[in-house]
Design an enzyme around this catalytic site. Structure first.
Site, PDB file in Angstrom:
ATOM      1  N   ASP A 225       0.857  -1.184   0.000  1.00  0.00           N
ATOM      2  CA  ASP A 225       0.000   0.000   0.000  1.00  0.00           C
ATOM      3  C   ASP A 225       0.892   1.233   0.000  1.00  0.00           C
ATOM      4  OD1 ASP A 225      -2.095   1.727   0.139  1.00  0.00           O
ATOM      5  OD2 ASP A 225      -2.777   1.140   2.131  1.00  0.00           O
TER       6      ASP A 225
ATOM      7  N   ASP B  27      -2.869   2.245  -5.965  1.00  0.00           N
ATOM      8  CA  ASP B  27      -1.818   2.318  -4.955  1.00  0.00           C
ATOM      9  C   ASP B  27      -1.771   1.079  -4.068  1.00  0.00           C
ATOM     10  OD1 ASP B  27      -4.209   2.783  -3.690  1.00  0.00           O
ATOM     11  OD2 ASP B  27      -3.512   4.473  -2.497  1.00  0.00           O
ATOM     12  N   GLU B  28      -2.405  -0.002  -4.504  1.00  0.00           N
ATOM     13  CA  GLU B  28      -2.406  -1.235  -3.709  1.00  0.00           C
ATOM     14  C   GLU B  28      -2.217  -2.451  -4.610  1.00  0.00           C
ATOM     15  OE1 GLU B  28      -5.181  -1.771  -0.191  1.00  0.00           O
ATOM     16  OE2 GLU B  28      -6.243  -0.220  -1.312  1.00  0.00           O
TER      17      GLU B  28
END
Length: 407
Positions: A9, A102-103
């Site tokens: 993350d 973003d993960e």
């Protein structure tokens, strides 16, 4: 041998991405603003300390943090860096799932000794910082649910590997059950009368009770909390059921030529999505919202799945006619592709003949726009919308940032 899952993350991703190209923003309170600059959609830890939250209107944020730096979002740049991160993670693991911009989830493979997963998490974290300039946090555990929970405990710029049941229980006991993705306030309220308030409480509960209270989804979470992986890593996500493009017409539209221009724009945007997700559609629907509060729709079916501009344009023309009310004023339009199929080669209908000229034209248009910018080549029908294409803010959609809901 136990297989471990890692969850990556990025920390304050939009802000971190801005700091990559503007290093002078480092350590300053930074807020990233949404489409119209009206509210904060992401903030740095420094700005968060002043009380600014996601969704705070800019005028309130400026009062809370008058010395903050506020920048307009650039979804294209965030996508570029996200893909760079994905490529880096792919060098460390054979199975990577692009969960959101973003993960990522990925299979955790030790880079040296087969038990050194903590060192592996740290190495990947540090390499991404060095190669992409982005701070990330990585959590490693026996299942996806556990990995995501434990990565949150390591923020910011952490590397956490939880490899034993005792360590899992120690951390789960400290987390409220609402920390689990998929368990919000309403579900937590269902659990509370049974004394289930922490993640450990849920893990220790009777699985039959959890299934009764939270149905199949909750039961799968319960299994994952107890170390039984039931949510696999998906390097390729299942096809969407529906893809759509549309929104406000930026005013009131009663001119059929303008309405058609908007329709063509949305069809071109929809084709981008179909090709991005590698799917084709056999049904095209158009929904119109009118100034008087009513709505109408039209749907057209096609003989074979397609993502070709000429096919979809013909379908859109028919759907728009079915939805159109002569003399009425429209305010919003949505163009939707349903009955999606994974794109594998081309299937022709019984009476279709291959048209290499149209295929070459579509490929040339795509290549030019990829190289020189979105909508550099577009249908002439959209010439009725000069203001839309003149404003660079309209080069990007709210949902251009993959897998995120933005303002």
């Amino acid at each position: 041998m136990t297989t471990f899952v890692a969850h990556l993350d990025a920390d304050c991703y939009y802000v971190s991405a801005e700091r990559v190209r503007h290093p002078d923003l480092t350590d300053k309170p930074v807020g990233v603003l949404g489409n119209n600059g009206a509210c904060v959609i992401a903030k740095s830890y420094e700005m968060k300390a002043h009380g600014v939250k996601t969704g705070t209107p800019i005028w309130d944020a400026a009062k809370l943090c008058p010395h903050g730096v506020y920048v307009k979002r650039d979804f294209y740049w965030y996508e570029v860096l996200s893909r760079k991160m994905l490529g880096i993670v792919g060098t460390f693991s054979p199975r990577v799932e692009y969960y959101s911009v973003d993960e990522f989830f990925f299979e955790a493979i030790p880079t040296s000794h087969r038990t050194d997963l903590p060192g592996t998490a740290t190495k990947i974290r540090d390499y991404i910082r060095e190669a992409a300039g982005l701070p990330v946090t990585i959590g490693v555990a026996r299942t996806r649910t556990l990995a995501k929970l434990f990565s949150d405990t390591g923020k910011p710029f952490g590397a956490v590997a939880v490899l034993t049941r005792d360590h899992e229980r120690e951390l789960l006991a400290k987390m409220p059950v609402t920390e689990i993705s998929g368990i919000g306030g309403k579900r937590a309220d269902r659990l509370a009368p049974y004394g289930i308030r922490t993640c450990l409480d849920l893990a220790d509960a009777d699985g039959r009770l959890v299934n009764k209270l939270l149905t199949k989804t909750g039961y799968e979470i319960w299994l994952e909390l107890n170390g039984t992986p039931v949510m696999p890593i998906r390097p390729e996500r299942p096809p969407h059921q529906v893809l759509a493009r549309g929104g406000s017409l930026m005013g009131n539209v009663d001119d059929p030529k303008l309405l058609w221009a908007w329709c063509v724009r949305h069809v071109e945007r929809l084709i981008e999505e179909l090709r991005y997700h590698n799917v084709r559609t056999t049904t095209l629907a158009i929904q119109l919202d009118w100034k008087d509060g009513t709505g109408t729709g039209g749907t057209t079916s096609m003989p074979v799945p397609t993502d070709r501009f000429d096919d979809l344009l013909d379908a859109a023309r028919t759907s728009l006619r079915r939805a159109y009310i002569p003399g009425a004023t429209a305010t919003h339009m949505h163009v939707m592709a349903t009955e999606l199929r994974r794109a594998k080669g081309f299937q022709l209908s019984l009476f279709d003949a291959p048209d290499p000229k149209k295929e070459k034209l579509a490929a040339t248009k795509h290549a030019i726009n990829e190289k020189f910018g979105r909508f550099k080549v577009r249908s002439a029908a959209t010439l009725y919308l000069p203001a839309v294409y003149r404003d660079p803010a309209n080069d990007f959609d709210i949902c251009d940032i993959r897998g995120k809901v933005c303002f």
